[in-house]
Every structure is written in structure tokens, then in C-alpha cells.
Design a protein around this motif. Sequence first.
Motif: not given
Length: 299
Positions: A24-28, A75-78, A126-128, A143-149
Motif C-alpha cells: 500500500i502507498i499513501h498519497c493525500d 504521486g503527482y507533478d508540480s 508528490g514525489n516517491m 541509499f534512499i532512491q527517489s522519483f520526481d514525478f
Amino acid sequence: MKINNAPLCVPAPEKLHDYTLKAIIHCDGLLLCKCDEGGEHDNGRKLAVWNPFVSRLKWIEPSTYYKYFDVFAFGYDSVSRDNYKILRIDMGIKTEIYEFRSKLWRRVRATVDEYHRLCQAMSMNGNMYWVAQTKSNDSKIEFIQSFDFSTETFKPICVPEETDRFHGFTVHRVLLSGYGGDRLSLLQQHTHLKIEVWVTNKLTDGDVSWSNYFNVTLAHLPILPYRNDCRFLAYCIHKTKKIMLWVEEVDYNEAYVYTDVYVMGEGEIDKQVEATITRTLHDQSCNHVYVPSLVPVPD
């Protein structure tokens, strides 16, 4: 499956009754649910977006059937806050994004090293973010891996570098969470004697740095179970210099899971709540810090 926050108990919608929630991933206030019907067939795997607070659920149809080892982000973009997006990583094969506005999947060029395991998925602003571990050594956090939508790119974030404790055998458990809505938090336990909590600066500042938030060193600390999927663990920074830690102890002989909730402060355990929630091992669930929201499930 139920969402539990004792004494609150929210039943899952009937559409999910035949599925096990693998992640499960929680967003807003929206939950992206990786569902598995069981068996060896890939067509028994589905993806759903669910808002428990307003009792709405939407199935997300795949471009090709979902696979067991698929990794997802939410997530979502800016530019368009209301245009939620789902990232699907089919390791070593393809990466694609689903946009709620167009209701279509599209391929993206972003790739991630298939020799790393991504676990403890967390969406923030909005990012992961994931904890990235080498597949050959489950105890080693890289490391912590991030993804920018917004840019649709992956970016690594370093972990605290004060010592090599993240790479030693004394580290028993590492957990990723958020702090203040715009910072990351990392909890690590050294065997059963010490828990450290670290927080970053604001992620919007650019370069990410870590600072020690507080430490707890006691002989009777709870031993956090070692599980990559973290379904039996969750924590959040509850108040200033305090955390709330949710731990589920597994009794494999009786095939039951028992839940304890701890409130920890600097150098002490302030409270231990033995929750009355028990369930069988077959009653799969995921623990998450959930903030109720009226955000509608996109059509």
C-alpha cells in the motif's frame, strides 16, 4: 483486510475481499493497493486506488498484465496537483507512467538499477521515496532512491555518513518515514539495545543532509522484526522528541499476530499500549500512518 487504528476499525470494500494486499502507498489520503488473488497466474494481480474515508475505489487497468515483482510509485507533478500519476517499474524491462487525467499508460526513459531492491515505498509532496538495498545483502542499505514525478527522473539520496553503522552487522532494522510534511525520517535499531532517529532538512532545499533527532538506549527495547516488506512495522514522529512505533509480533506456532504500540522519548519509553487487535497470519494487512482526506478518487 481491515485498516486498524485502535479503536477505529474500517472494513475494506467488498471488491477487495478476494484479494491479499501485497503493498500500500499513501498519497493525500488515497491508497494505491497492490492486490493479489493468489495462485501463480499474473492475471490474478490487480491495482486499485482507494479512499477509505469516503468509501470509494477504482481499479487501474494495466497496459500489460501486472507481475509479482512490479514496483509501484504514486504521486503527482508540480504543474497539475490534481493529475495523480502511478509509476510502474517492471525491473529490467520497462518503466511506465499512468496518468489519471488521460487514463493511459505511457513509457518513460527513466531506469533504475535492477540489482537493487526497492522497499518501504513512501510518497511525499508528490514525489516517491524507497529504501534501496542490494539484493545480495538484505542487511545493507545503500541509499534512499527517489522519483520526481515532475521531471520523471530517479535520484539517489545518501544516508547519514557519520559512521559506517548502516553497513555493519550491528544494524538490525531500518525504517523510512516522513517528518513535518516536507522532510524524511529514518529509524534504525542496533540489535536490541539502541534506536536512533534521523531527519533530513527540507527536501525543497536542494541537497539533502541528515541530523540526529534523538536516541533511545535501553536494555528492554522492543526488538523490531526483520522483514523487507515492513507490513508488520510502522512509525511516525508523534510530538517533539517523541515517536509512535507500531510493532506486530508474530506467533508462528499459534499462527497469530499481536499488536503493540510504543511511545518513545529521548532515552525512555513513555508508554506501551498492548492493543487488543489480533489476527491470523492468513489475514494479510499493511501498517501505514494514514491521514483521512476528502480527496476524491479520480474517475
